[in-house]
Design an enzyme around this catalytic site. Sequence first.
Site, short mmCIF file in Angstrom:
data_model
loop_
_atom_site.label_atom_id
_atom_site.label_comp_id
_atom_site.label_asym_id
_atom_site.label_seq_id
_atom_site.Cartn_x
_atom_site.Cartn_y
_atom_site.Cartn_z
N GLU A 131 23.00 -27.71 -0.53
CA GLU A 131 23.76 -28.95 -0.40
C GLU A 131 24.53 -28.84 0.90
O GLU A 131 25.53 -28.12 0.98
CB GLU A 131 24.74 -29.08 -1.60
N CYS B 266 31.81 -34.17 2.09
CA CYS B 266 30.43 -34.10 2.59
C CYS B 266 29.79 -35.48 2.68
O CYS B 266 29.04 -35.76 3.60
CB CYS B 266 29.60 -33.18 1.71
P1 NAD Z 1 29.85 -22.68 5.79
O1 NAD Z 1 28.38 -22.81 5.83
O2 NAD Z 1 30.55 -22.15 6.97
O3 NAD Z 1 30.29 -21.72 4.58
C1 NAD Z 1 29.90 -21.99 3.25
C2 NAD Z 1 29.89 -20.68 2.46
O4 NAD Z 1 28.85 -19.84 2.95
C3 NAD Z 1 31.17 -19.87 2.57
O5 NAD Z 1 31.46 -19.33 1.31
C4 NAD Z 1 30.80 -18.78 3.57
O6 NAD Z 1 31.56 -17.60 3.43
C5 NAD Z 1 29.36 -18.53 3.19
N1 NAD Z 1 28.53 -17.92 4.23
C6 NAD Z 1 28.77 -17.81 5.56
N2 NAD Z 1 27.73 -17.19 6.18
C7 NAD Z 1 26.83 -16.90 5.20
C8 NAD Z 1 25.53 -16.28 5.20
N3 NAD Z 1 24.96 -15.84 6.31
N4 NAD Z 1 24.88 -16.19 4.03
C9 NAD Z 1 25.42 -16.67 2.89
N5 NAD Z 1 26.64 -17.25 2.83
C10 NAD Z 1 27.33 -17.36 3.97
O7 NAD Z 1 30.41 -24.10 5.36
P2 NAD Z 1 31.91 -24.55 5.24
O8 NAD Z 1 32.45 -24.73 6.63
O9 NAD Z 1 32.62 -23.66 4.30
O10 NAD Z 1 31.80 -25.97 4.52
C11 NAD Z 1 31.73 -27.19 5.20
C12 NAD Z 1 30.32 -27.73 5.16
O11 NAD Z 1 29.90 -27.87 3.81
C13 NAD Z 1 30.21 -29.12 5.77
O12 NAD Z 1 29.07 -29.17 6.58
C14 NAD Z 1 30.04 -30.03 4.56
O13 NAD Z 1 29.38 -31.22 4.82
C15 NAD Z 1 29.28 -29.14 3.64
N6 NAD Z 1 29.40 -29.58 2.23
C16 NAD Z 1 28.29 -30.12 1.64
C17 NAD Z 1 28.37 -30.59 0.34
C18 NAD Z 1 27.17 -31.20 -0.35
O14 NAD Z 1 27.20 -31.31 -1.57
N7 NAD Z 1 26.14 -31.60 0.38
C19 NAD Z 1 29.58 -30.49 -0.36
C20 NAD Z 1 30.67 -29.95 0.29
C21 NAD Z 1 30.57 -29.47 1.60
#
Ligand code: NAD
Length: 512
Positions: A247, A281
């Site tokens: 997502e 999001c």
């Molecule tokens: P991010 O991708 O930076 O981090 C998300 C999670 O992934 C965190 O827990 C982080 O520690 C972890 N992570 C980081 N590197 C990783 C790796 N290599 N492998 C596995 N996990 C790893 O995202 P963010 O900045 O925390 O969140 C914001 C983003 O999330 C925005 O783009 C937003 O649109 C999206 N979002 C999408 C939805 C949806 O349902 N489509 C909902 C909420 C947020």
Amino acid sequence: MAIVNPVETPVGARRRLAQLSPSTLEPIGEIEVQTADDVKQALERARKVQPAWAALPVEERARVLQRALKLVIARREEIIETVLAETGKARSEALSMEIFASCDVLSYYGRRAPRFLRPEKRRLHGLLRFAKRLQVVYRPLGVVGVITPWNGPFILTVNPTAQALVAGNAVLLKPSEVAPHAGALAVEIFRDAGVPEGVLQLLTGDGETGAALCESGVDKVCFTGSVATGRKVAAACAERLIPCTLELGGKDPMIVCADADVESAAAGALAGAFMNTGQYCCGTERVYVVDEVAEAFTDEVLRRVGELRQGASGEFDLGAIFWDRQLEVIEQHVQDAVDRGATLRAGGRRNPELAGLYYEPTVLTDVDHQMRIMREETFGPILPIMRVRDEEEALRLANDTRYGLSATVWTQDPYKATELARRLEAGGVCVNDMTVTYGCPEAPFGGLKDSGVGQVNGESGLKSYCHALPILSDRFGGKQARSFYPYTASRDAALDRLVRWVFDSPLRRFLG
Ligand code: NAD
């Protein structure tokens, strides 16, 4: 001012990260960054206890969700305070997005999971129905890794975790390092509600821990976060041939047609763009409004934006930016737009009256698709409005993006709404409403293009935490198998007649 900061630790000790509140810039806690070894041990513990959890009747697991619901209601102040401290969002948003939505999820699956996961007898078609019986049973996958972002730290933890658990899986949860405390509280609540030791485990940390979780040997990863990390998660899961749902981010368009109720559309644009301080999001990231109503719509938007209150305490409509890195992205996008000729109609700067990470609600006009603000996810309280000739141009521009999470259409003509929705390259469309499909479990939720892989929520989403196991039985107790061999010419001739009889005769209506 960084919100997440490394803490000095002795050589050889695990890394630690300290968080500041984005609204007050005061310390709010620390987490340990768990290593690949920690993740491995957590997985081993989960593997030991998951079979007993899966063996419980689904009704019993559903009762755990019902108890969790009661605990969320009883502990709502504590949850709200935790979320407010680590995000600085408006209290009303903590109540609606985090508490109400979590209660709804727990109630929805707590009441319906037993029905959704009941073994199904499926009627077979054609000649098969005379020879076989089919039952489909829903078997949990095993151990599910749940990785969450920072913008909805409680609900985005509760929703996938509740579904994975009630389906009979164990869960290893890795909340965002930017807002880890609400996730930790969710784990505590599930445990207090009766999830046995080891069935739900919290893994704290950053990307290192998240990556280790994807590589650990879990049976599925449910990831919510950015496109860039989503690609890494997908690659790790592909390498291990395990399923994942992704997502990811969005650049959701809003189309305002000539026959739209302009006042409602303007109010919807504000809610879409500024809810959760734009860090939603499915937030409205760009507006296409047709010429006939563009002026009236923009004036109404500006009038309403002028009434918004931004704050850190008491009653206010708009909170903080949750993470300094996001604030930098927002500033870069607005600057790029202004440099390329956009007109700033409101906001456009950090709020000088508030000490924390605050960016004023911003409206831009005279924008175009050369600007980053119209192409890349901004994830902030920014509303760029673009005038278009007609709905066809709006549609073309709305689809001119690598994202495809959701979209909104504003019109009073339901036929037109459906036609536009069908042609929008989006995972979901809302008509005369801001994008709220995530909060409606009956609506399959998930993005197209770069916005994700797979759909979550509702009956099909819950079933995606299971393997749908077909159990096909012979009605004749296996006697049919006796006539399988030998292959003979006369048997082939009979089969050939059968093919024509079933598929190339009037009987096809009944047997084909
Ligand atoms: P991010 O991708 O930076 O981090 C998300 C999670 O992934 C965190 O827990 C982080 O520690 C972890 N992570 C980081 N590197 C990783 C790796 N290599 N492998 C596995 N996990 C790893 O995202 P963010 O900045 O925390 O969140 C914001 C983003 O999330 C925005 O783009 C937003 O649109 C999206 N979002 C999408 C939805 C949806 O349902 N489509 C909902 C909420 C947020």
